[in-house]
Write a protein that holds these residues in place. Structure first.
Motif, PDB file in Angstrom:
ATOM      1  N   PHE A 135      40.214  44.114  41.702  1.00  0.00           N
ATOM      2  CA  PHE A 135      40.366  43.709  40.264  1.00  0.00           C
ATOM      3  C   PHE A 135      41.062  42.499  40.131  1.00  0.00           C
ATOM      4  O   PHE A 135      42.266  42.630  40.334  1.00  0.00           O
ATOM      5  CB  PHE A 135      41.042  44.994  39.363  1.00  0.00           C
ATOM      6  N   TRP A 136      40.573  41.509  39.487  1.00  0.00           N
ATOM      7  CA  TRP A 136      40.943  40.282  39.333  1.00  0.00           C
ATOM      8  C   TRP A 136      41.522  40.039  37.971  1.00  0.00           C
ATOM      9  O   TRP A 136      40.724  40.176  36.815  1.00  0.00           O
ATOM     10  CB  TRP A 136      39.949  39.076  39.508  1.00  0.00           C
ATOM     11  N   ASP A 174      43.981  41.181  32.486  1.00  0.00           N
ATOM     12  CA  ASP A 174      43.279  41.552  31.724  1.00  0.00           C
ATOM     13  C   ASP A 174      42.531  42.722  32.228  1.00  0.00           C
ATOM     14  O   ASP A 174      41.662  43.597  31.561  1.00  0.00           O
ATOM     15  CB  ASP A 174      42.427  40.822  30.991  1.00  0.00           C
ATOM     16  N   ARG A 175      42.384  43.161  33.531  1.00  0.00           N
ATOM     17  CA  ARG A 175      41.660  44.243  34.023  1.00  0.00           C
ATOM     18  C   ARG A 175      42.474  45.546  34.526  1.00  0.00           C
ATOM     19  O   ARG A 175      42.088  46.059  35.081  1.00  0.00           O
ATOM     20  CB  ARG A 175      41.073  43.895  35.436  1.00  0.00           C
ATOM     21  N   PHE A 194      41.333  48.977  34.095  1.00  0.00           N
ATOM     22  CA  PHE A 194      40.460  49.608  35.014  1.00  0.00           C
ATOM     23  C   PHE A 194      41.279  50.071  36.148  1.00  0.00           C
ATOM     24  O   PHE A 194      40.687  50.960  37.048  1.00  0.00           O
ATOM     25  CB  PHE A 194      39.265  48.383  35.396  1.00  0.00           C
ATOM     26  N   THR A 230      45.383  39.377  41.930  1.00  0.00           N
ATOM     27  CA  THR A 230      44.278  40.398  42.195  1.00  0.00           C
ATOM     28  C   THR A 230      45.030  41.663  42.730  1.00  0.00           C
ATOM     29  O   THR A 230      45.790  41.726  43.680  1.00  0.00           O
ATOM     30  CB  THR A 230      43.530  39.888  43.225  1.00  0.00           C
TER      31      THR A 230
END
Length: 199
Positions: A184-185, A188-189, A192, A176
């Motif tokens: 944002f966990w 794959d994030r 962002f 995270t």
């Protein structure tokens, strides 16, 4: 004004491994102030509804392997989806990252964390073995006494504090990333995360 990027990680997590180098590069490019925060997932899962891998439903376990292969191929990052030493206790490795962070700083902590993650997922090495952790220190030009220091009370207190901080923030898995407090966990994030770091 530089962003603060808090990096909640587990040294035995394949998803942390898949995102590690990309996150470190993004944070460096953005000039972010990074906090490297190993956490104990064994204490995070019970308070957040998570389950250890062995206790998850078979279809979830099977799909996890598909996704690991998929991301490994997509990112061009070598990964053994069922490595020899997994499941593996991550506590000693987590404490070593903290000891390196305390004595050598953030960049060294990111370096040893990356080495530990590669050891599990690409090199078939046992990160619960003190000898392996000592080898990883040597391979990365870090002092051998960090291993002894990792067993100290201040390091354990930091590990406990990281884990409690993560639970209080609502972290429920690794990796995270928290940019200026926004969570944002998952690796794959990271797209962002990058946008947030550049804002």
């Amino acid at each position: 004004m530089s962003h603060r990027a808090d990096y909640y990680l587990a040294p035995q997590s394949p998803w942390t491994y898949l995102g590690h180098e990309r996150f470190a590069a993004m944070a460096a490019q953005a000039g972010a102030v990074v906090r490297v925060l190993p956490v104990d997932l064994g204490r995070i899962f019970p308070v957040s509804g998570g389950l250890p891998l062995q206790k998850r439903a078979p279809q979830r376990q099977a799909y996890r392997l598909v996704e690991l292969r998929r991301f490994s191929e997509h990112l061009g990052i070598p990964l053994n989806v069922q490595p020899k030493y997994f499941p593996v206790a991550g506590d000693d490795a987590a404490r070593l990252i903290i000891a390196v962070d305390l004595h050598d700083g953030t960049q060294a902590a990111l370096t040893i964390a990356g080495a530990i993650l590669r050891a599990v997922w690409a090199q078939e090495r046992n990160i619960a073995d003190a000898q392996v952790l000592g080898q990883l220190l040597a391979e990365n030009g870090l002092q051998p006494q960090r291993l002894e220091e990792s067993r100290s009370a201040p390091v354990q207190q930091r590990y406990d504090a990281n884990t409690q901080e993560a639970a209080d923030l609502g972290v429920f898995g690794a990796p995270t990333y928290a940019v200026d407090g926004e969570l944002f966990w998952g690796q794959d994030r990271l797209e962002f995360v990058q946008r947030r770091l550049q804002s």
